[in-house]
Design a protein around this motif. Structure first.
Motif, mmCIF file in Angstrom:
data_model
loop_
_atom_site.group_PDB
_atom_site.id
_atom_site.type_symbol
_atom_site.label_atom_id
_atom_site.label_comp_id
_atom_site.label_asym_id
_atom_site.label_seq_id
_atom_site.Cartn_x
_atom_site.Cartn_y
_atom_site.Cartn_z
ATOM 1 N N MET A 41 0.850 -1.186 0.000
ATOM 2 C CA MET A 41 0.000 0.000 0.000
ATOM 3 C C MET A 41 0.888 1.239 0.000
ATOM 4 O O MET A 41 2.043 1.199 0.403
ATOM 5 N N ARG A 42 0.295 2.371 -0.439
ATOM 6 C CA ARG A 42 1.011 3.639 -0.413
ATOM 7 C C ARG A 42 0.825 4.329 0.938
ATOM 8 O O ARG A 42 -0.261 4.287 1.518
ATOM 9 N N VAL A 43 1.900 4.939 1.420
ATOM 10 C CA VAL A 43 1.862 5.728 2.654
ATOM 11 C C VAL A 43 2.695 6.984 2.430
ATOM 12 O O VAL A 43 3.449 7.089 1.456
ATOM 13 N N ILE A 44 2.556 7.921 3.350
ATOM 14 C CA ILE A 44 3.434 9.087 3.386
ATOM 15 C C ILE A 44 4.454 8.878 4.495
ATOM 16 O O ILE A 44 4.079 8.642 5.656
ATOM 17 N N GLU A 45 5.730 8.934 4.138
ATOM 18 C CA GLU A 45 6.806 8.811 5.119
ATOM 19 C C GLU A 45 7.510 10.146 5.302
ATOM 20 O O GLU A 45 7.458 11.019 4.430
#
Length: 323
Positions: free
Chosen positions: A1-5
């Motif tokens: 999944m895509r996340v913001i890091e």
């Protein structure tokens, strides 16, 4: 999944980046939510700057509130099933496509609200309820003074106080924001840039409860503004954490100074608050007395722009991310 890091600096453009992580699976007592919208809050900015680490066990991904669809249910979860539409308070992990959360910290989406509106509720509703109504003990007929009245917290506080039968005096940093707070229901709305703010608040009758997001710079103002027996509730300190306070004034007026944080509270305490918010605040939302006001929407990959919008301080209401 895509996340913001978070990586490479503190500013939004340099620090926030799209990344890939494994799809989370719920542990016992948890649910997994496919996130349709996530609220953006000032604590996210403070964490991005390295000054607000997540509590032990919480995700290091930003995001304290979401709305979406339950896609998996852990053992010992009885209330929720796959396909349920919920909003939830998180310890972290909201800037993503999926997140797991203690099932007790999820609430049904109030009737008539979409995912974006629902995602704008948990952090603000929980914060206002626990600080204004529990810590501040605001009652019908009393006056609540709100500083920063057009922030996400401020917008929610105006509406919840009015729904509870209280009177609201609001301060905002421009005349335009003061007008916006008045339109939201504030009985008296003042431009905080006025040189006579303390006199204007006193002329309005003073306050039984102050909801303070400004901090040190307003310490003396708050002491002057409170009526005898008043309660001063601090939930943020944008102008500093250290202030000189006249203790004699506190004694003579029998004032109470209190404050709290929400994110680090034990899971059982958050579950208690969730039940209280659902019982008290959700009926106000479904009746239209409390509304989720959305200022702006950004796709997940524009989290940096969302932070910049929040930091600019021109918003009225909430900013949300759409995965």
């Amino acid at each position: 999944m895509r996340v913001i890091e978070i990586a490479n600096g503190k500013g939004p453009a340099s620090a926030l980046h799209i990344a890939e992580r494994p799809h989370p699976a719920p542990a016992s007592g948890e649910i997994c939510i496919q996130i349709k919208a996530a609220g953006v809050n000032r604590p996210d900015i403070v964490q991005r700057e390295g000054r607000y680490p997540p509590p032990p066990g919480a995700s290091d991904v930003l995001g304290l509130e979401v709305a979406g669809v339950v896609v998996a249910v852990g053992e010992d979860v009885t209330r929720w099933k796959v396909g349920d539409e919920v909003c939830a308070l998180l310890g972290g992990g909201g800037y993503a496509e999926y997140a797991t959360v203690d099932a007790r910290h999820a609430l049904p989406i109030p009737k008539g609200l979409d995912f974006e509106q629902a995602a704008a509720l948990p952090e603000t509703a929980f914060t206002v309820f626990t600080n204004v109504f529990e810590g501040g003990q605001l009652k019908a007929g009393e006056t609540l003074l709100i500083h920063g009245a057009t922030s996400g917290i401020g917008v929610m506080a105006i509406q919840m106080a009015k729904a509870a039968g209280a009177r609201v005096v609001a301060t905002s940093r421009t005349a335009a924001k003061a007008e916006a707070a008045r339109a939201l229901g504030a009985d008296i709305s003042l431009d905080a840039s006025s040189q006579n703010l303390a006199e204007e608040i006193q002329a309005a009758g003073g306050a039984d409860v102050v909801l303070d997001m400004v901090g040190a710079a307003y310490a003396d103002l708050n002491l002057k503004s409170l009526k005898t027996g008043g309660r001063w509730v601090v939930i943020a300190s944008l102008t500093g954490i250290k202030a000189e306070i006249d203790l004699q004034r506190i004694m003579l007026k029998r004032l109470v100074l209190t404050g709290s944080t929400l994110r680090s509270r034990p899971a059982d305490e958050k579950a208690r608050l969730a039940a209280a918010v659902e019982a008290t605040v959700w009926p106000w939302v479904e009746a239209g007395a409390v509304k989720a006001r959305i200022h702006a929407r950004f796709p997940l990959n524009q989290a940096a722009q969302a932070h910049a919008e929040l930091e600019a301080g021109d918003h009225v209401g909430k900013i949300v991310l759409i995965p």
